[in-house]
Design a protein around this motif. Structure first.
Motif, PDB file in Angstrom:
ATOM      1  N   ILE A 226      22.551 -25.457  24.662  1.00  0.00           N
ATOM      2  CA  ILE A 226      22.036 -26.860  23.820  1.00  0.00           C
ATOM      3  C   ILE A 226      22.464 -26.730  22.434  1.00  0.00           C
ATOM      4  O   ILE A 226      22.268 -25.832  21.790  1.00  0.00           O
ATOM      5  CB  ILE A 226      20.589 -26.939  24.166  1.00  0.00           C
ATOM      6  CG1 ILE A 226      20.189 -26.947  25.590  1.00  0.00           C
ATOM      7  CG2 ILE A 226      20.014 -27.936  23.405  1.00  0.00           C
ATOM      8  CD1 ILE A 226      19.396 -27.990  26.038  1.00  0.00           C
ATOM      9  N   GLU A 227      22.856 -27.866  21.911  1.00  0.00           N
ATOM     10  CA  GLU A 227      23.341 -27.904  20.624  1.00  0.00           C
ATOM     11  C   GLU A 227      22.424 -28.710  19.785  1.00  0.00           C
ATOM     12  O   GLU A 227      22.179 -29.694  19.809  1.00  0.00           O
ATOM     13  CB  GLU A 227      24.561 -28.645  20.417  1.00  0.00           C
ATOM     14  CG  GLU A 227      25.280 -28.576  18.816  1.00  0.00           C
ATOM     15  CD  GLU A 227      26.781 -28.910  18.897  1.00  0.00           C
ATOM     16  OE1 GLU A 227      27.586 -28.565  19.538  1.00  0.00           O
ATOM     17  OE2 GLU A 227      27.138 -29.807  17.975  1.00  0.00           O
ATOM     18  N   PRO A 228      21.396 -27.986  18.843  1.00  0.00           N
ATOM     19  CA  PRO A 228      20.333 -28.870  18.398  1.00  0.00           C
ATOM     20  C   PRO A 228      21.002 -29.571  17.091  1.00  0.00           C
ATOM     21  O   PRO A 228      22.113 -29.423  16.588  1.00  0.00           O
ATOM     22  CB  PRO A 228      19.392 -27.762  17.736  1.00  0.00           C
ATOM     23  CG  PRO A 228      20.034 -26.434  18.331  1.00  0.00           C
ATOM     24  CD  PRO A 228      21.637 -26.711  18.588  1.00  0.00           C
ATOM     25  N   ILE A 262      24.958 -23.451  17.512  1.00  0.00           N
ATOM     26  CA  ILE A 262      24.381 -23.873  16.281  1.00  0.00           C
ATOM     27  C   ILE A 262      25.443 -24.331  15.561  1.00  0.00           C
ATOM     28  O   ILE A 262      26.295 -23.560  15.347  1.00  0.00           O
ATOM     29  CB  ILE A 262      23.600 -22.732  15.783  1.00  0.00           C
ATOM     30  CG1 ILE A 262      22.532 -22.130  16.519  1.00  0.00           C
ATOM     31  CG2 ILE A 262      23.094 -23.007  14.274  1.00  0.00           C
ATOM     32  CD1 ILE A 262      22.002 -20.865  16.254  1.00  0.00           C
ATOM     33  N   GLU A 263      25.309 -25.469  15.062  1.00  0.00           N
ATOM     34  CA  GLU A 263      26.369 -26.127  14.015  1.00  0.00           C
ATOM     35  C   GLU A 263      25.776 -26.132  12.567  1.00  0.00           C
ATOM     36  O   GLU A 263      24.618 -26.352  12.396  1.00  0.00           O
ATOM     37  CB  GLU A 263      26.506 -27.445  14.399  1.00  0.00           C
ATOM     38  CG  GLU A 263      27.555 -28.227  13.545  1.00  0.00           C
ATOM     39  CD  GLU A 263      28.000 -29.568  14.138  1.00  0.00           C
ATOM     40  OE1 GLU A 263      28.386 -29.479  15.260  1.00  0.00           O
ATOM     41  OE2 GLU A 263      28.311 -30.390  13.401  1.00  0.00           O
ATOM     42  N   GLN A 264      26.626 -25.734  11.717  1.00  0.00           N
ATOM     43  CA  GLN A 264      26.053 -25.391  10.387  1.00  0.00           C
ATOM     44  C   GLN A 264      25.557 -26.787   9.627  1.00  0.00           C
ATOM     45  O   GLN A 264      24.365 -26.746   9.077  1.00  0.00           O
ATOM     46  CB  GLN A 264      27.156 -24.945   9.470  1.00  0.00           C
ATOM     47  CG  GLN A 264      26.658 -24.523   8.132  1.00  0.00           C
ATOM     48  CD  GLN A 264      27.833 -24.840   6.845  1.00  0.00           C
ATOM     49  OE1 GLN A 264      28.677 -25.585   6.850  1.00  0.00           O
ATOM     50  NE2 GLN A 264      27.482 -24.196   5.603  1.00  0.00           N
ATOM     51  N   GLY A 265      26.358 -27.807   9.888  1.00  0.00           N
ATOM     52  CA  GLY A 265      25.785 -29.180   9.563  1.00  0.00           C
ATOM     53  C   GLY A 265      24.685 -29.726   9.934  1.00  0.00           C
ATOM     54  O   GLY A 265      23.731 -30.247   9.393  1.00  0.00           O
ATOM     55  N   HIS A 266      24.376 -29.449  11.394  1.00  0.00           N
ATOM     56  CA  HIS A 266      23.111 -29.756  11.873  1.00  0.00           C
ATOM     57  C   HIS A 266      21.989 -29.078  11.263  1.00  0.00           C
ATOM     58  O   HIS A 266      20.928 -29.693  11.345  1.00  0.00           O
ATOM     59  CB  HIS A 266      23.252 -29.504  13.484  1.00  0.00           C
ATOM     60  CG  HIS A 266      24.208 -30.363  14.283  1.00  0.00           C
ATOM     61  ND1 HIS A 266      24.447 -30.359  15.466  1.00  0.00           N
ATOM     62  CD2 HIS A 266      25.325 -31.373  13.680  1.00  0.00           C
ATOM     63  CE1 HIS A 266      25.482 -31.021  15.897  1.00  0.00           C
ATOM     64  NE2 HIS A 266      25.982 -31.805  15.012  1.00  0.00           N
ATOM     65  N   ALA A 267      22.119 -27.595  11.315  1.00  0.00           N
ATOM     66  CA  ALA A 267      21.081 -27.002  10.627  1.00  0.00           C
ATOM     67  C   ALA A 267      20.653 -27.458   9.182  1.00  0.00           C
ATOM     68  O   ALA A 267      19.470 -27.592   8.883  1.00  0.00           O
ATOM     69  CB  ALA A 267      21.568 -25.491  10.395  1.00  0.00           C
ATOM     70  N   ILE A 290      28.781 -21.000  17.816  1.00  0.00           N
ATOM     71  CA  ILE A 290      28.491 -21.767  16.728  1.00  0.00           C
ATOM     72  C   ILE A 290      29.694 -22.748  16.606  1.00  0.00           C
ATOM     73  O   ILE A 290      30.602 -22.997  17.206  1.00  0.00           O
ATOM     74  CB  ILE A 290      28.623 -21.014  15.456  1.00  0.00           C
ATOM     75  CG1 ILE A 290      30.112 -20.204  15.330  1.00  0.00           C
ATOM     76  CG2 ILE A 290      27.354 -19.987  15.590  1.00  0.00           C
ATOM     77  CD1 ILE A 290      30.025 -19.535  13.899  1.00  0.00           C
ATOM     78  N   ASP A 291      29.117 -24.081  15.829  1.00  0.00           N
ATOM     79  CA  ASP A 291      30.125 -25.071  15.418  1.00  0.00           C
ATOM     80  C   ASP A 291      30.138 -24.757  14.000  1.00  0.00           C
ATOM     81  O   ASP A 291      29.272 -25.322  13.214  1.00  0.00           O
ATOM     82  CB  ASP A 291      29.728 -26.149  15.897  1.00  0.00           C
ATOM     83  CG  ASP A 291      29.907 -26.823  17.212  1.00  0.00           C
ATOM     84  OD1 ASP A 291      30.595 -25.818  17.858  1.00  0.00           O
ATOM     85  OD2 ASP A 291      29.754 -28.081  17.617  1.00  0.00           O
ATOM     86  N   MET A 292      31.468 -24.387  13.331  1.00  0.00           N
ATOM     87  CA  MET A 292      31.602 -24.186  12.175  1.00  0.00           C
ATOM     88  C   MET A 292      32.186 -25.112  11.228  1.00  0.00           C
ATOM     89  O   MET A 292      33.049 -25.262  10.974  1.00  0.00           O
ATOM     90  CB  MET A 292      32.559 -22.840  11.845  1.00  0.00           C
ATOM     91  CG  MET A 292      32.737 -22.281  10.742  1.00  0.00           C
ATOM     92  SD  MET A 292      31.199 -21.708   9.772  1.00  0.00           S
ATOM     93  CE  MET A 292      31.230 -19.884   9.949  1.00  0.00           C
ATOM     94  N   PHE A 333      35.524 -25.128  15.645  1.00  0.00           N
ATOM     95  CA  PHE A 333      35.728 -26.193  14.550  1.00  0.00           C
ATOM     96  C   PHE A 333      35.349 -27.535  14.972  1.00  0.00           C
ATOM     97  O   PHE A 333      36.367 -28.267  15.124  1.00  0.00           O
ATOM     98  CB  PHE A 333      37.191 -25.888  13.687  1.00  0.00           C
ATOM     99  CG  PHE A 333      37.352 -24.552  13.268  1.00  0.00           C
ATOM    100  CD1 PHE A 333      36.610 -24.016  12.110  1.00  0.00           C
ATOM    101  CD2 PHE A 333      38.385 -23.831  13.706  1.00  0.00           C
ATOM    102  CE1 PHE A 333      36.662 -23.133  11.615  1.00  0.00           C
ATOM    103  CE2 PHE A 333      38.774 -22.441  13.172  1.00  0.00           C
ATOM    104  CZ  PHE A 333      37.625 -22.227  12.164  1.00  0.00           C
ATOM    105  N   ASP A 334      33.871 -27.755  14.871  1.00  0.00           N
ATOM    106  CA  ASP A 334      34.035 -29.247  15.338  1.00  0.00           C
ATOM    107  C   ASP A 334      33.952 -29.989  13.779  1.00  0.00           C
ATOM    108  O   ASP A 334      32.921 -30.848  13.292  1.00  0.00           O
ATOM    109  CB  ASP A 334      32.487 -29.369  15.631  1.00  0.00           C
ATOM    110  CG  ASP A 334      31.773 -30.620  16.375  1.00  0.00           C
ATOM    111  OD1 ASP A 334      32.847 -31.511  16.251  1.00  0.00           O
ATOM    112  OD2 ASP A 334      30.831 -30.625  16.740  1.00  0.00           O
ATOM    113  N   ALA A 335      35.144 -30.071  13.341  1.00  0.00           N
ATOM    114  CA  ALA A 335      35.513 -30.514  12.296  1.00  0.00           C
ATOM    115  C   ALA A 335      36.501 -31.563  12.477  1.00  0.00           C
ATOM    116  O   ALA A 335      37.524 -31.391  13.081  1.00  0.00           O
ATOM    117  CB  ALA A 335      35.780 -29.427  11.128  1.00  0.00           C
TER     118      ALA A 335
HETATM  119 CO    CO Z   1      28.755 -29.844  17.267  1.00  0.00          CO
END
Ligand code: CO
Ligand code: XUL
Length: 430
Positions: A226-228, A262-267, A290-292, A333-335
């Motif tokens: 799950i991606e929060p 876990i995605e940095q931007g979401h955190a 992770i999504d970096m 890289f969800d970038a």
């Molecule tokens: Co993402």
């Protein structure tokens, strides 16, 4: 035809002037493991090949030959994607169903388009070394999902979503995917005035349980993730952060079945640091992948930018190394490019630079772990808990402890938290 103008695969060359890796050497051994096997980089199909460069004030800026087409265009897009995977030498990629196939008029037509592209991916993957880090379903872009997928008040949308995830999980399994991700962008609400939160949470829990059951039924050995994210696009999303997701998993008895991406931007959007979310997931035993990608700290919006801050990235990999590294997870890289970065070369440079930033972060994190200065300091701070009296308290009760405080005249003396000294230590490595 080459979308990337015949660009040859990038080499590791610290002295290079043009496109090359200056820090990422896949073969370099860090803490006993090749860097490629630590970082497990993945390209996100959607941002790199499906995103058109729009923002809330303007539409498409990119000019890609596969935009606006049907199946032929989808195949051309796949050719460009696999060309880029080769140039970068990335071991993995990730997709949503909607990124890779044109939408049909019916579910069956969309599925046929999707399955044909999965056939093509299978062929292309046989001829290359790239593997699938994860597959996922886009259940947020179409207006069908405007009120949610599994949490939609309309049971037909729940059914459509179940059929969609089944299709995507089958394809992920077929391609040997390492994980399957669920990001609930519209699993949440805009206003409580029209929302039955109890029913929606119940439906979401049942949905996830069915996904886990189906995974076992087909023998998929990857991890369900799950991606929060706290909000965007929905005003309030149910998978707010790692802590919220963990509570939800426990409620439905899924905490040993599902982990987090876990995605940095979401955190950051959730009011946490990336390392906070990673450390918490590690402690709860649910750290998956992770999504970096970072946000712009001024805009407050999920801008999905490539990472370029080595100290931040180093602290993230520090937590990941402390967890023993990735198992099925990796660094996706969800970038996306900035919308003025029009050229194919921009796409290569963005990934190469991000891979170098991650390599520097990983190497710094490994040195911090190997030198042990931070862990020694942390251990020293908790050393009092090594005494038998302290340990005994954890299986004691309040009145026994209270008696001891009185009998021994316990009088705690504050000690420095040494934050600046620790920050100075980190600064030696990054
Ligand atoms: Co993402
Ligand atoms: C959206 C986001 C998604 C997920 C996959 O913010 O991060 O791209 O990673 O659906």
């Amino acid at each position: 035809m080459s979308f990337f103008n015949g660009q040859s695969p990038l080499a590791y060359d610290p002295e290079a002037q043009g496109l090359a890796f200056r820090h990422y050497d896949p073969e370099e051994v860090v803490m006993g493991k090749r860097m490629e096997d630590h970082l497990r980089f993945a390209v996100a199909y959607w941002h790199s090949f499906a995103w058109e460069g729009g923002d809330p004030f303007g539409g498409r800026t990119f000019d890609r030959p596969w935009f606006d087409g049907g199946m032929e265009a989808a195949r051309m897009k796949a050719d460009a994607a696999f060309e880029m995977f080769e140039i970068l030498g990335v071991p993995f990629f990730c997709w949503h169903d909607a990124d890779i196939r044109p939408e049909g008029d019916t579910f069956a037509e969309s599925k046929a388009n999707f399955d044909a592209i999965i056939d093509l991916f299978e062929e292309k993957m046989e001829a290359s070394k790239v593997r699938l880090l994860w597959g996922t379903a886009n259940m947020f872009s179409s207006r069908r999902f405007m009120s949610g997928a599994a949490t939609n008040p309309d049971p037909d949308v729940f059914a459509w979503s179940a059929a969609t995830v089944k299709t995507c999980l089958d394809a992920t399994h077929r391609l040997g995917g390492q994980n399957y991700v669920l990001w609930g962008g519209r699993e949440g609400y805009e206003t409580l005035l029209n929302t039955d939160m109890g029913a929606e949470l119940e439906h979401m829990g049942r949905f996830l349980s069915m996904v886990v059951d189906y995974k076992h039924k087909i023998g998929f050995e990857g991890t369900i993730l799950i991606e929060p994210k706290p909000q965007e696009p929905t005003k309030h999303q149910y998978d707010y952060d790692v802590a919220t997701v963990y509570g939800f998993l426990q409620r439905f008895g899924l905490e040993n079945e599902v982990k987090v991406n876990i995605e940095q931007g979401h955190a950051i959007l959730a009011g946490h640091s990336f390392e906070h979310e990673l450390a918490l997931a590690r402690e709860l035993g649910v750290l998956g992948s992770i999504d970096m990608n970072r946000n712009d700290y001024q805009s407050g919006w999920d801008t999905d930018q490539f990472p370029n801050n080595v100290p931040e990235v180093a602290l993230a990999y520090y937590e990941i190394l402390k967890a023993g590294g990735f198992a099925t997870g990796g660094t996706n890289f969800d970038a996306k490019l900035r919308r003025q970065s029009l050229d194919p070369e921009d796409l290569i440079a963005a990934h190469a630079g991000a891979m170098d930033v991650c390599a520097r972060g990983l190497k710094a994190a490994a040195r911090m772990i190997e030198d042990g200065a931070l862990e020694e300091a942390r251990k020293a701070r908790y050393a009092g808990w090594e005494t038998p009296e302290a340990k005994a308290m954890l299986t004691s009760d309040l009145d026994t402890i209270a008696e001891r405080v009185l009998a021994e005249g316990i009088d705690p003396q504050p000690r420095s938290g040494r934050q600046e000294i620790l920050e100075n230590i980190v600064n030696r490595y990054v």
